[in-house]
Design a protein around this motif. Structure first.
Motif, PDB file in Angstrom:
ATOM      1  N   ILE A   1       5.495   5.868  -1.735  1.00 39.93           N
ATOM      2  CA  ILE A   1       4.327   4.854  -2.260  1.00 39.93           C
ATOM      3  C   ILE A   1       4.571   4.548  -3.723  1.00 39.93           C
ATOM      4  O   ILE A   1       4.062   3.875  -4.278  1.00 39.93           O
ATOM      5  CB  ILE A   1       2.958   5.546  -1.993  1.00 39.93           C
ATOM      6  N   ARG A   2       5.611   5.259  -4.403  1.00 38.76           N
ATOM      7  CA  ARG A   2       5.679   5.158  -5.604  1.00 38.76           C
ATOM      8  C   ARG A   2       6.333   3.694  -6.117  1.00 38.76           C
ATOM      9  O   ARG A   2       5.697   3.109  -7.187  1.00 38.76           O
ATOM     10  CB  ARG A   2       6.773   6.255  -6.317  1.00 38.76           C
ATOM     11  N   PRO A   3       7.134   2.903  -5.285  1.00 40.10           N
ATOM     12  CA  PRO A   3       7.318   1.556  -5.521  1.00 40.10           C
ATOM     13  C   PRO A   3       6.231   0.641  -5.678  1.00 40.10           C
ATOM     14  O   PRO A   3       6.143  -0.403  -6.324  1.00 40.10           O
ATOM     15  CB  PRO A   3       8.392   1.288  -4.429  1.00 40.10           C
ATOM     16  N   LEU A   4       5.045   1.098  -5.044  1.00 35.68           N
ATOM     17  CA  LEU A   4       3.981   0.136  -5.200  1.00 35.68           C
ATOM     18  C   LEU A   4       3.120   0.341  -6.328  1.00 35.68           C
ATOM     19  O   LEU A   4       2.298  -0.509  -6.523  1.00 35.68           O
ATOM     20  CB  LEU A   4       2.985   0.419  -4.063  1.00 35.68           C
ATOM     21  N   LEU A   5       3.276   1.271  -7.157  1.00 32.86           N
ATOM     22  CA  LEU A   5       2.429   1.813  -8.123  1.00 32.86           C
ATOM     23  C   LEU A   5       2.638   0.949  -9.384  1.00 32.86           C
ATOM     24  O   LEU A   5       3.845   1.123  -9.928  1.00 32.86           O
ATOM     25  CB  LEU A   5       2.329   3.397  -8.417  1.00 32.86           C
ATOM     26  N   ASP A   6       1.787   0.604 -10.092  1.00 33.83           N
ATOM     27  CA  ASP A   6       1.944  -0.265 -11.354  1.00 33.83           C
ATOM     28  C   ASP A   6       0.649  -0.135 -11.990  1.00 33.83           C
ATOM     29  O   ASP A   6      -0.341  -0.819 -11.722  1.00 33.83           O
ATOM     30  CB  ASP A   6       2.586  -1.680 -10.814  1.00 33.83           C
ATOM     31  N   PRO A   7       0.609   0.301 -13.277  1.00 30.21           N
ATOM     32  CA  PRO A   7      -0.708   0.358 -13.913  1.00 30.21           C
ATOM     33  C   PRO A   7      -1.244  -0.823 -14.184  1.00 30.21           C
ATOM     34  O   PRO A   7      -2.404  -1.227 -14.527  1.00 30.21           O
ATOM     35  CB  PRO A   7      -0.349   1.081 -15.339  1.00 30.21           C
ATOM     36  N   ALA A   8      -0.287  -1.994 -14.296  1.00 36.15           N
ATOM     37  CA  ALA A   8      -1.061  -3.343 -14.537  1.00 36.15           C
ATOM     38  C   ALA A   8      -1.641  -4.057 -13.473  1.00 36.15           C
ATOM     39  O   ALA A   8      -2.355  -5.211 -13.272  1.00 36.15           O
ATOM     40  CB  ALA A   8       0.216  -4.355 -15.212  1.00 36.15           C
ATOM     41  N   ASN A   9      -1.208  -3.438 -12.264  1.00 36.37           N
ATOM     42  CA  ASN A   9      -1.691  -3.795 -11.051  1.00 36.37           C
ATOM     43  C   ASN A   9      -2.276  -2.541 -10.130  1.00 36.37           C
ATOM     44  O   ASN A   9      -1.607  -2.389  -9.026  1.00 36.37           O
ATOM     45  CB  ASN A   9      -0.918  -4.645 -10.226  1.00 36.37           C
ATOM     46  N   PRO A  10      -3.314  -1.971 -10.285  1.00 37.27           N
ATOM     47  CA  PRO A  10      -3.745  -0.805  -9.896  1.00 37.27           C
ATOM     48  C   PRO A  10      -4.038  -1.084  -8.380  1.00 37.27           C
ATOM     49  O   PRO A  10      -4.549  -2.148  -8.056  1.00 37.27           O
ATOM     50  CB  PRO A  10      -4.620  -0.224 -10.542  1.00 37.27           C
TER      51      PRO A  10
ATOM     52  N   VAL B   1      -6.267   3.986  -3.079  1.00 39.54           N
ATOM     53  CA  VAL B   1      -5.494   5.403  -2.383  1.00 39.54           C
ATOM     54  C   VAL B   1      -5.207   4.714  -0.774  1.00 39.54           C
ATOM     55  O   VAL B   1      -4.313   5.036  -0.370  1.00 39.54           O
ATOM     56  CB  VAL B   1      -6.349   6.370  -2.458  1.00 39.54           C
ATOM     57  N   ARG B   2      -6.285   4.053  -0.162  1.00 45.18           N
ATOM     58  CA  ARG B   2      -6.241   3.624   1.291  1.00 45.18           C
ATOM     59  C   ARG B   2      -5.317   2.645   1.428  1.00 45.18           C
ATOM     60  O   ARG B   2      -4.466   2.680   2.239  1.00 45.18           O
ATOM     61  CB  ARG B   2      -7.862   2.838   1.719  1.00 45.18           C
ATOM     62  N   THR B   3      -4.836   1.721   0.314  1.00 47.93           N
ATOM     63  CA  THR B   3      -3.831   0.833   0.512  1.00 47.93           C
ATOM     64  C   THR B   3      -2.408   1.642   0.600  1.00 47.93           C
ATOM     65  O   THR B   3      -1.559   1.221   1.279  1.00 47.93           O
ATOM     66  CB  THR B   3      -3.722   0.098  -0.848  1.00 47.93           C
ATOM     67  N   CYS B   4      -2.273   2.608  -0.188  1.00 49.79           N
ATOM     68  CA  CYS B   4      -1.174   3.511   0.018  1.00 49.79           C
ATOM     69  C   CYS B   4      -0.922   4.070   1.389  1.00 49.79           C
ATOM     70  O   CYS B   4      -0.041   4.113   1.802  1.00 49.79           O
ATOM     71  CB  CYS B   4      -1.127   4.691  -0.944  1.00 49.79           C
ATOM     72  N   CYS B   5      -2.071   4.434   1.971  1.00 48.05           N
ATOM     73  CA  CYS B   5      -2.149   5.173   3.182  1.00 48.05           C
ATOM     74  C   CYS B   5      -1.646   4.142   4.246  1.00 48.05           C
ATOM     75  O   CYS B   5      -0.892   4.317   5.258  1.00 48.05           O
ATOM     76  CB  CYS B   5      -3.448   5.745   3.583  1.00 48.05           C
TER      77      CYS B   5
ATOM     78  N   ASP C   1      -5.277  -5.161  -2.511  1.00 49.34           N
ATOM     79  CA  ASP C   1      -4.479  -4.990  -3.781  1.00 49.34           C
ATOM     80  C   ASP C   1      -3.245  -5.660  -3.764  1.00 49.34           C
ATOM     81  O   ASP C   1      -2.481  -5.801  -4.896  1.00 49.34           O
ATOM     82  CB  ASP C   1      -4.599  -3.189  -3.886  1.00 49.34           C
ATOM     83  N   ILE C   2      -2.473  -5.576  -2.465  1.00 47.19           N
ATOM     84  CA  ILE C   2      -1.190  -6.288  -2.607  1.00 47.19           C
ATOM     85  C   ILE C   2      -1.369  -7.936  -2.647  1.00 47.19           C
ATOM     86  O   ILE C   2      -0.875  -8.531  -3.003  1.00 47.19           O
ATOM     87  CB  ILE C   2      -0.541  -5.951  -1.404  1.00 47.19           C
ATOM     88  N   LEU C   3      -2.086  -8.396  -1.492  1.00 45.60           N
ATOM     89  CA  LEU C   3      -2.396  -9.788  -1.479  1.00 45.60           C
ATOM     90  C   LEU C   3      -3.037 -10.474  -2.682  1.00 45.60           C
ATOM     91  O   LEU C   3      -2.429 -11.784  -2.634  1.00 45.60           O
ATOM     92  CB  LEU C   3      -3.059  -9.973  -0.312  1.00 45.60           C
ATOM     93  N   LYS C   4      -3.920  -9.947  -3.222  1.00 45.69           N
ATOM     94  CA  LYS C   4      -4.567 -10.680  -4.349  1.00 45.69           C
ATOM     95  C   LYS C   4      -3.540 -11.061  -5.344  1.00 45.69           C
ATOM     96  O   LYS C   4      -3.646 -11.893  -6.177  1.00 45.69           O
ATOM     97  CB  LYS C   4      -5.484 -10.052  -5.112  1.00 45.69           C
TER      98      LYS C   4
END
Length: 229
Positions: free
Chosen positions: A64-73, A76-80, A171-174
């Motif tokens: 899940i680390r590649p998804l993580l970006d402080p500029a675009n938080p 946790v459910r998205t990670c799951c 969080d990804i689509l927006k």
């Protein structure tokens, strides 16, 4: 280690002195140092710094680390859901356990290989309601300039609208939809009447301008393992 400065009470020091060497001042000082060291170890253990992580859990955290970006938080459910789509989780029934692992990873020290940054996560179900206002009219105009973007769909014959049944995917689509100024409607499996009315109002507004509407829908079979009915 300045990060873990420990103030051991006289009672704790006395207990340490009695336990390790009751009758020798030099030995007593060593006992104090040993008590300090044990206290630092206890605090680090409580913070999860040395807590053992199973290889499979560590592999999921890496995924899940590649998804993580402080500029675009993201949530946790998205990670799951990401782990589910990649095959690391078998169904949504595994989300509870994985959410606990992610929370523990966020409590670790930053130098821990299994650490996850709190700044990369957001909780959409709990929000702060606060209208800060502006310092003056100049401050207001400055903010307007920052946020102004011309609607580049206003002269197009067809306007896209995206419907998604998974709130966690937002969080990804927006990120994409926001950049392209595309309406993104996020639900939680069921489109309630008030939500459908909101969609209808937006569609009516587009049609009133003489434009057409093209819908895109993102959904799936029940991720818990049962086909959608």
């Amino acid at each position: 280690d300045n990060e873990y400065t420990i103030n051991v009470s006289n009672g704790a020091r006395g207990a340490a002195s009695s336990k390790y060497c009751p009758n020798n001042n030099k030995c007593r000082d060593a006992a104090y140092a040993k008590a300090d060291k044990e206290e630092r170890a206890r605090i680090k253990a409580e913070r999860g710094h040395w807590a053992r992580v199973l290889p499979k859990t560590a592999e999921k955290l890496v995924a899940i680390r590649p998804l993580l970006d402080p500029a675009n938080p993201i949530s946790v459910r998205t990670c799951c859901y990401h782990l589910l789509s990649k095959g690391y989780l078998k169904s949504t029934k595994n989300f509870g356990g994985m959410q606990a692992h992610i929370t523990k990873a966020r409590l670790r020290e930053s130098d821990d290989p299994n650490f996850l940054d709190d700044e990369c996560f957001v909780d959409h179900s709990r929000v702060l309601e606060f209208n800060e206002g502006y310092l003056d009219t100049s401050d207001f105009l400055h903010n307007v300039k920052q946020w102004y973007r011309r609607d580049h769909w206003q002269e197009q014959p067809v306007v896209p609208v995206i419907l998604c049944e998974k709130r966690g995917h937002g969080d990804i689509l927006k990120t994409v939809c926001g950049t392209e100024q595309v309406r993104l409607f996020l639900s939680k499996g069921i489109h309630a009447r008030s939500f459908l009315c909101l969609i209808a109002e937006n569609v009516e507004d587009i049609l009133s301008r003489g434009q057409g509407v093209r819908f895109g829908y993102l959904g799936d079979h029940d991720a818990s393992g049962s086909p959608a009915v």
